[in-house]
Design a protein around this motif. Structure first.
Motif, short mmCIF file in Angstrom:
data_model
loop_
_atom_site.label_atom_id
_atom_site.label_comp_id
_atom_site.label_asym_id
_atom_site.label_seq_id
_atom_site.Cartn_x
_atom_site.Cartn_y
_atom_site.Cartn_z
N ASP A 315 0.85 -1.19 0.00
CA ASP A 315 0.00 0.00 0.00
C ASP A 315 0.89 1.24 0.00
O ASP A 315 1.57 1.54 0.99
N LEU A 316 0.88 1.97 -1.11
CA LEU A 316 1.75 3.14 -1.24
C LEU A 316 1.34 4.25 -0.26
O LEU A 316 2.20 4.99 0.23
N GLY A 317 0.04 4.36 0.02
CA GLY A 317 -0.40 5.37 0.96
C GLY A 317 0.14 5.13 2.36
O GLY A 317 0.61 6.07 3.04
N ASP A 318 0.13 3.88 2.80
CA ASP A 318 0.66 3.55 4.12
C ASP A 318 2.18 3.80 4.17
O ASP A 318 2.70 4.30 5.16
N VAL A 380 -1.00 11.52 -1.75
CA VAL A 380 -0.98 10.23 -2.45
C VAL A 380 -2.27 10.13 -3.24
O VAL A 380 -3.36 10.33 -2.68
N ARG A 381 -2.16 9.85 -4.52
CA ARG A 381 -3.38 9.76 -5.34
C ARG A 381 -3.17 8.80 -6.51
O ARG A 381 -2.03 8.37 -6.79
N ARG A 382 -4.28 8.49 -7.18
CA ARG A 382 -4.25 7.62 -8.37
C ARG A 382 -4.55 8.47 -9.59
O ARG A 382 -5.32 9.43 -9.53
N GLU A 383 -3.93 8.09 -10.70
CA GLU A 383 -4.20 8.77 -11.97
C GLU A 383 -4.13 7.73 -13.08
O GLU A 383 -3.04 7.27 -13.46
N ASP A 384 -5.30 7.32 -13.57
CA ASP A 384 -5.42 6.23 -14.55
C ASP A 384 -4.81 4.97 -13.94
O ASP A 384 -5.26 4.49 -12.91
N ASP A 385 -3.76 4.43 -14.57
CA ASP A 385 -3.13 3.22 -14.06
C ASP A 385 -1.82 3.52 -13.34
O ASP A 385 -0.95 2.65 -13.22
N LEU A 388 0.72 7.95 -7.65
CA LEU A 388 1.54 9.15 -7.53
C LEU A 388 1.69 9.55 -6.07
O LEU A 388 0.72 9.52 -5.30
N VAL A 389 2.93 9.91 -5.70
CA VAL A 389 3.20 10.55 -4.41
C VAL A 389 3.75 11.93 -4.74
O VAL A 389 4.83 12.05 -5.33
N GLU A 390 3.00 12.98 -4.35
CA GLU A 390 3.40 14.35 -4.66
C GLU A 390 3.89 15.04 -3.40
O GLU A 390 3.23 15.01 -2.36
N VAL A 391 5.07 15.65 -3.49
CA VAL A 391 5.64 16.44 -2.39
C VAL A 391 5.75 17.87 -2.90
O VAL A 391 6.56 18.16 -3.79
N ALA A 392 4.93 18.77 -2.31
CA ALA A 392 4.88 20.16 -2.77
C ALA A 392 5.33 21.10 -1.65
O ALA A 392 5.03 20.88 -0.48
N ILE A 451 7.21 14.58 -7.99
CA ILE A 451 6.26 13.47 -8.07
C ILE A 451 7.02 12.15 -8.24
O ILE A 451 7.85 12.03 -9.15
N LEU A 452 6.72 11.19 -7.36
CA LEU A 452 7.17 9.81 -7.54
C LEU A 452 6.05 9.08 -8.25
O LEU A 452 4.95 8.92 -7.70
N ASP A 453 6.32 8.62 -9.48
CA ASP A 453 5.28 8.06 -10.35
C ASP A 453 5.63 6.59 -10.62
O ASP A 453 6.64 6.29 -11.26
N VAL A 454 4.79 5.65 -10.14
CA VAL A 454 5.00 4.21 -10.36
C VAL A 454 3.69 3.59 -10.81
O VAL A 454 2.61 4.13 -10.53
N PRO A 455 3.74 2.45 -11.52
CA PRO A 455 2.50 1.82 -12.00
C PRO A 455 1.69 1.20 -10.86
O PRO A 455 2.26 0.66 -9.91
#
Length: 461
Positions: A315-318, A380-385, A388-392, A451-455
């Protein structure tokens, strides 16, 4: 110069082709020899038949030997249209009764008394095949041995031998080509276990160092055994490397933590301005050394785990929440607003939780050290498939021209601020191992975002 690769398949085919060529050459030579013998045998029978017919037509009349040449004898020899025929009939006294008186064959004709004699010689400067037969004459008024010498040029028999040889060579050539084609198929089929072994090794997980278990021919067993032996040794080295990293992390971090604590305990109230400045520098250098050491150990751990840990759904959110809690200090400036926003539904990815946590932690740490002024947000969010972990943060950000460089080790846009250039490099390597990427959003009117972007993990992938 690149060395040319050799093919076991084509090496085998070439060697078999050479063997077949050698065999075809020997068979062609044998075919020529037997074709010539067969042609000689066929035409020798015609030559012998004509000579015997002439001897059968010898008569003795009143003590005189006479001979009548039968037309049937020459008709048989006339079947060879390109050949010329020469003959000579010799009486008991050695005189030529009829025929070519100069037909000398270089042997004593009396040798024919035991049976027909055949030989190849030259007559009138052309090669001829000669047959000599004899007949014993017994009459009260006349007795002795008479001889018939028949000679025929060899053009027809050479033509027959050439024709038989050509047909045999065509047959040998066809059989050799068929044998070569069959050999190619057999070699291709026999090498299938090599392809199967290669496919088995390619399909194995990079972290799987267990022995290869495959049904292989006996000839491949030593090769498979060597692979298994190598993987066993590699597994031992990986285990030792894991132990070394763990020991190094513990042994190095402990004295650095103690050193930082000792420096912090130093009282600077009684120091003059110059010494206070030096003490501040010591504190800064110890802090940089501790941070660099942690990042180097983190980098080594990430590289090692990418090659040795089997990925599984996480779980990427955890993971991002744990990284956020461990990275953002309790003593953070109270004027800085920090926030964490998780996805409404679980965001599962296939990967290594420890490596992902280190990547996210390094991105957050970079933002805290070099970006944040008053605001830090982790989402932490989903975008299509994609996950994403966004640090702003509301800091100045990184110029777009430097985005490609900052993910390289020891390259930083904040060199003057004590940055070691490892944070984004660690995150980028973790993303690459997870078939993802680290990317940036250009600072607009509000925040600069990393952004850390993984499938996303899908069942069955």
């Amino acid at each position: 110069m690149k060395r040319r690769e050799t093919s076991l398949f084509w090496r085998l085919v070439l060697r078999v082709a050479l063997v077949l060529c050698g065999g075809a050459t020997l068979l062609s030579a044998a075919a020529w020899y037997y074709a010539r013998a067969a042609a000689d045998d066929a035409y020798d029978r015609l030559l012998l038949g004509a000579a015997i017919q002439i001897t059968a037509n010898m008569t003795v009349d009143a003590g005189n030997l006479g001979v009548t040449l039968p037309s049937s004898a020459f008709e048989l020899l006339g079947l060879a249209e390109r050949d010329r025929i020469f003959y000579r009939v010799v009486g008991p006294d050695g005189r030529t009764l009829t025929g070519y008186d100069d037909l000398e064959i270089g042997i004593n004709v009396t040798a024919a008394r035991a049976g027909p004699v055949f030989l190849t010689t030259e007559y009138r400067n052309v090669p001829v095949r000669v047959a000599v037969v004899s007949r014993a004459l017994s009459d009260p008024s006349f007795s002795g041995w008479a001889y018939v010498v028949m000679a025929q040029t060899t053009e027809a028999r050479r033509g027959l031998a050439g024709e038989l040889t050509t047909r045999a060579m065509i047959l040998v050539g066809i059989m050799s080509l068929l044998a070569l084609a069959g050999t190619v198929l057999a070699i291709r089929y026999s090498l299938l276990p090599v392809d199967a072994l290669a496919a088995t090794l390619r399909a194995r997980d990079p972290q799987d160092l267990t022995p290869v278990e495959a049904d292989m021919p006996r000839e491949l067993k030593p090769f498979v055994g060597s692979i298994n032996h190598f993987m066993g040794r590699l597994d031992e080295r990986v285990t030792l490397l894991q132990r070394f990293i763990a020991d190094a992390a513990h042994q190095i971090r402990t004295p650095l933590t103690a050193l930082s604590a000792q420096v912090d305990m130093l009282e600077d109230d009684d120091l003059d301005v110059n010494r206070k400045r030096h003490l501040g520098r010591v504190r800064d250098r110890v802090s940089q050394l501790a941070r660099l050491t942690n990042q180097l150990l983190s980098h080594a751990m990430v590289i090692h785990r990418s090659d040795s840990v089997r990925f599984k759904p996480v779980d990427l959110g955890d993971i991002a929440r744990k990284a956020f809690r461990s990275t953002v200090p309790i003593t953070v400036d109270p004027d800085v607003v920090v926030s964490f926003e998780d996805s409404a539904e679980p965001v599962f990815v296939r990967g290594d939780a420890v490596s992902l946590r280190e990547a996210i932690a390094n991105i957050i740490d970079n933002a805290l050290q070099h970006g944040v002024e008053q605001r830090l947000a982790v989402r932490v969010r989903r975008e299509d498939d994609r996950a994403l972990v966004e640090v702003a943060d509301d800091g100045p950000g990184i110029p777009p021209a430097e985005w490609a460089a900052v993910t390289t080790r020891f390259v930083s846009s904040k060199t003057g601020e004590g940055s070691m250039g490892l944070g984004f490099a660690i995150a980028a390597e973790v993303a690459l191992a997870h078939r993802g990427t680290v990317r940036f959003l250009e600072k607009g009117g509000r925040d600069f975002t990393v952004i850390l972007d993984v499938p996303l993990y899908r069942e069955g992938t």
